[in-house]
Design an enzyme around this catalytic site. Structure first.
Site, PDB file in Angstrom:
ATOM      1  CB  THR A 175      -0.897  -0.007   1.249  1.00 44.22           C
ATOM      2  OG1 THR A 175      -1.630  -1.223   1.257  1.00 44.22           O
ATOM      3  CG2 THR A 175      -1.852   1.173   1.251  1.00 44.22           C
ATOM      4  CB  CYS A 198      -4.249  -2.072   7.011  1.00 45.05           C
ATOM      5  SG  CYS A 198      -3.198  -3.413   6.462  1.00 45.05           S
ATOM      6  CG  PHE A 242      -8.365  -5.245  -1.815  1.00 44.18           C
ATOM      7  CD1 PHE A 242      -8.442  -3.890  -1.561  1.00 44.18           C
ATOM      8  CD2 PHE A 242      -8.196  -5.670  -3.130  1.00 44.18           C
ATOM      9  CE1 PHE A 242      -8.360  -2.969  -2.585  1.00 44.18           C
ATOM     10  CE2 PHE A 242      -8.116  -4.758  -4.167  1.00 44.18           C
ATOM     11  CZ  PHE A 242      -8.186  -3.399  -3.905  1.00 44.18           C
ATOM     12  CE  LYS A 301       0.313   0.656   6.645  1.00 45.57           C
ATOM     13  NZ  LYS A 301       0.591   0.584   5.222  1.00 45.57           N
ATOM     14  CG  PHE A 333     -15.958  -2.962   8.032  1.00 44.73           C
ATOM     15  CD1 PHE A 333     -15.935  -4.263   7.568  1.00 44.73           C
ATOM     16  CD2 PHE A 333     -14.775  -2.408   8.488  1.00 44.73           C
ATOM     17  CE1 PHE A 333     -14.765  -4.992   7.562  1.00 44.73           C
ATOM     18  CE2 PHE A 333     -13.593  -3.132   8.485  1.00 44.73           C
ATOM     19  CZ  PHE A 333     -13.595  -4.420   8.018  1.00 44.73           C
ATOM     20  CG  LEU A 334     -23.145   0.083  10.665  1.00 46.08           C
ATOM     21  CD1 LEU A 334     -22.466   1.271  10.014  1.00 46.08           C
ATOM     22  CD2 LEU A 334     -24.540  -0.108  10.059  1.00 46.08           C
TER      23      LEU A 334
HETATM   24  C1  UDX Z   1      -8.010  -4.259   6.621  1.00 49.54           C
HETATM   25  C2  UDX Z   1      -8.938  -4.335   5.402  1.00 49.54           C
HETATM   26  O1  UDX Z   1     -10.178  -4.936   5.775  1.00 49.54           O
HETATM   27  C3  UDX Z   1      -8.287  -5.121   4.294  1.00 49.54           C
HETATM   28  O2  UDX Z   1      -9.111  -5.157   3.140  1.00 49.54           O
HETATM   29  C4  UDX Z   1      -6.949  -4.486   3.964  1.00 49.54           C
HETATM   30  O3  UDX Z   1      -6.286  -5.214   2.975  1.00 49.54           O
HETATM   31  C5  UDX Z   1      -6.079  -4.392   5.213  1.00 49.54           C
HETATM   32  O4  UDX Z   1      -6.770  -3.698   6.252  1.00 49.54           O
HETATM   33  P1  UDX Z   1      -7.336  -5.933   8.602  1.00 49.54           P
HETATM   34  O5  UDX Z   1      -6.414  -4.871   9.086  1.00 49.54           O
HETATM   35  O6  UDX Z   1      -6.863  -7.338   8.570  1.00 49.54           O
HETATM   36  O7  UDX Z   1      -7.827  -5.597   7.124  1.00 49.54           O
HETATM   37  O8  UDX Z   1      -8.607  -5.881   9.581  1.00 49.54           O
HETATM   38  P2  UDX Z   1     -10.176  -5.638   9.466  1.00 49.54           P
HETATM   39  O9  UDX Z   1     -10.891  -6.912   9.554  1.00 49.54           O
HETATM   40  O10 UDX Z   1     -10.498  -4.742   8.351  1.00 49.54           O
HETATM   41  O11 UDX Z   1     -10.429  -4.862  10.860  1.00 49.54           O
HETATM   42  C6  UDX Z   1      -9.792  -3.616  11.129  1.00 49.54           C
HETATM   43  C7  UDX Z   1     -10.166  -3.086  12.493  1.00 49.54           C
HETATM   44  O12 UDX Z   1     -11.479  -2.597  12.507  1.00 49.54           O
HETATM   45  C8  UDX Z   1     -10.079  -4.097  13.640  1.00 49.54           C
HETATM   46  O13 UDX Z   1      -9.425  -3.497  14.736  1.00 49.54           O
HETATM   47  C9  UDX Z   1     -11.534  -4.395  13.951  1.00 49.54           C
HETATM   48  O14 UDX Z   1     -11.705  -4.746  15.307  1.00 49.54           O
HETATM   49  C10 UDX Z   1     -12.190  -3.067  13.617  1.00 49.54           C
HETATM   50  N1  UDX Z   1     -13.614  -3.158  13.243  1.00 49.54           N
HETATM   51  C11 UDX Z   1     -13.994  -3.822  12.119  1.00 49.54           C
HETATM   52  C12 UDX Z   1     -14.571  -2.515  14.014  1.00 49.54           C
HETATM   53  O15 UDX Z   1     -14.269  -1.894  15.031  1.00 49.54           O
HETATM   54  N2  UDX Z   1     -15.892  -2.577  13.610  1.00 49.54           N
HETATM   55  C13 UDX Z   1     -16.284  -3.229  12.500  1.00 49.54           C
HETATM   56  O16 UDX Z   1     -17.493  -3.226  12.209  1.00 49.54           O
HETATM   57  C14 UDX Z   1     -15.305  -3.886  11.736  1.00 49.54           C
END
Ligand code: UDX
Length: 441
Positions: free
Chosen positions: A126, A268, A157, A271, A257-258
């Site tokens: 990225t 990821c 992704f 940053k 993601f809600l």
């Molecule tokens: C993310 C992206 O989803 C991915 O597509 C990209 O390539 C890299 O970054 P990742 O870092 O593995 O992936 O984690 P992800 O499952 O996206 O969760 C990120 C953070 O969001 C976590 O700390 C999780 O606890 C939080 N989260 C996620 C929430 O607080 N609420 C949600 O509804 C979803």
């Protein structure tokens, strides 16, 4: 050659190791390259240096097939490969919001120095938009084969915890290319993935670079949006959990993601939104993504507010109080503690004078290394022994399934903060617990 190009994967962290292993399992000959000799030795012996469900089994399978090997030798990789994937990290630069491109620049330079024939270099890391254009110049001026070497961008992704599935059958692929040959090579390199009907978007380099940061910014925005609603709920006595469920029935909004709570962390999202805002400012369009700073601010406030809830349950002062912190990883099914909200909360409480005992099913070694000042338990019950407050910080299934009675038997006081909306408040309250969660009455 175009039917089965030989692949190299430069950088064998979460992204690169997964990519190298999965491509070998899918039938390609692959060399994984890293400057870290220890990592290369462990991978060569069949040991995945991080927690990722399903990956150790696939590494064994790939090594047994004879199609996968690892090296620290860039010359060997350059000689071997037709397509070279750049999978090194782009962390936040110390003292700045910008991305640190040291590893990208170093690995591309080192590879290019040895490229003596036509080859395709494919960026997966990225990066700030515009990096690919700069790297193209770098490759052409460094590689003995000059402009015979092309650069493409193919953002990744994958989510930790689902890395294998996301690599073998992604939602979509993005090919940023500057020639038909590069597109052809990428299609050949991903033939088994594309054969499953995975959609491909072919575009230019800068759009491909942007897709990744735009996607992560959107995801971060969605999480912070519902967490902003949680703040409003807290001021009104409304319940953000019910609010989120009601919103999710609208297909245009959707429930993914809600999930409200302690917010996002990891290597990821945090940053990437900062680096994107920084890059946009450099380009003179900072205002367009100025909201990302607010997204970051909302997310940081969730950590502070979780600390507040614990303090409230300790009658305003945590010093000398014992707090059981359930979870350290930034999310379940991962041992990754980069920018982990859980450890941030635990460390803040410890700084305020609490005795904090952490338990996490996978991230204990990483947490101990980074936070030797915290206490550590053998399991959730052990961590909760004599606790004045229990705080759930990472929603591992084993924490979701905790029985209130088992915890009641060991704690000093039956008080719990559910930082991830992972528990059933009715059940815990019925068992005599004082239950608190962000954005819920
Ligand atoms: C993310 C992206 O989803 C991915 O597509 C990209 O390539 C890299 O970054 P990742 O870092 O593995 O992936 O984690 P992800 O499952 O996206 O969760 C990120 C953070 O969001 C976590 O700390 C999780 O606890 C939080 N989260 C996620 C929430 O607080 N609420 C949600 O509804 C979803």
């Amino acid at each position: 050659m175009n039917n089965r190009p030989r692949l190299t994967v430069i950088g064998t962290g979460y992204l690169g190791a997964t990519h190298a292993i999965c491509m070998a399992v899918m039938g390609y000959e692959v060399i994984g390259v890293d400057v870290d000799a220890t990592k290369i030795a462990r991978l060569s012996e069949g040991e995945v240096p991080f927690f990722e469900p399903g990956l150790p089994e696939l590494l064994t399978k790939a090594l047994e097939s004879g199609r996968l090997r690892f090296t620290t030798d860039f010359a060997e990789a350059a000689e071997f490969g037709d397509v070279h994937f750049i999978c090194v990290g782009t962390p936040q630069r110390p003292g700045s919001e910008a991305a640190d491109l040291t590893y990208v620049d170093a690995s591309v330079t080192e590879l290019a120095r040895h490229l003596t024939r036509r080859a395709l270099v494919v960026g997966k890391s990225t990066v700030p938009v515009g990096t690919a254009a700069r790297l193209t110049e770098l490759i052409h001026s460094t590689a003995p084969a000059g402009d015979q070497v092309e650069l493409a961008w193919n953002p990744e992704f994958l989510r930790e915890g689902f890395a294998v599935d996301d690599t073998m059958k992604p939602d979509r692929m993005v090919f940023g290319v500057t020639s038909a040959w590069a597109e052809e090579m990428l299609r050949a390199a991903f033939a088994p993935v594309l054969a499953q009907g995975v959609p491909v978007k072919v575009t230019d380099l800068q759009t491909a670079e942007l897709v990744k940061v735009a996607a992560n910014s959107f995801l971060a925005t969605k999480i912070s949006y519902i967490n902003a609603m949680a703040e409003v709920c807290e001021a009104t006595g409304a319940d953000v959990h019910d609010l989120a469920e009601a919103l999710a029935y609208d297909e245009r909004i959707g429930g993914k993601f809600l999930r409200p709570g302690l917010g996002f962390g990891g290597g990821c999202l945090p940053k990437d939104i900062r680096a994107f805002a920084h890059r946009a400012e450099e380009l003179g369009v900072g205002q367009a993504v100025g909201f990302l700073r607010e997204i970051d601010g909302i997310n940081r406030r969730r950590r502070a507010r979780t600390v507040d809830l614990v303090v409230e349950l300790c009658d305003g002062d945590v010093s000398g109080k014992k707090v059981a912190a359930l979870g350290a990883a930034f999310k379940p099914n991962s041992d990754d503690i980069r920018d982990a909200p859980a450890l941030d909360v635990a460390a803040t409480l410890a700084r305020m004078g609490a005795e904090v005992i952490v338990f996490d099913p996978a991230a204990m070694d990483n947490a101990r290394r980074q936070h030797p000042e915290l206490g550590y338990g053998d399991n959730a019950i052990d961590a909760a022994r004599d606790a004045d407050v229990v705080v759930l910080l990472t929603e591992w299934t084993e924490f979701r399934e905790l029985e209130p009675a088992a915890m009641t038997a060991v704690v000093r006081q039956t008080k719990i903060v559910d930082g991830r909306h992972a528990l059933d408040p009715v059940k815990w309250r019925a068992a005599g617990w004082e239950y608190r969660a962000l954005g819920r009455p």
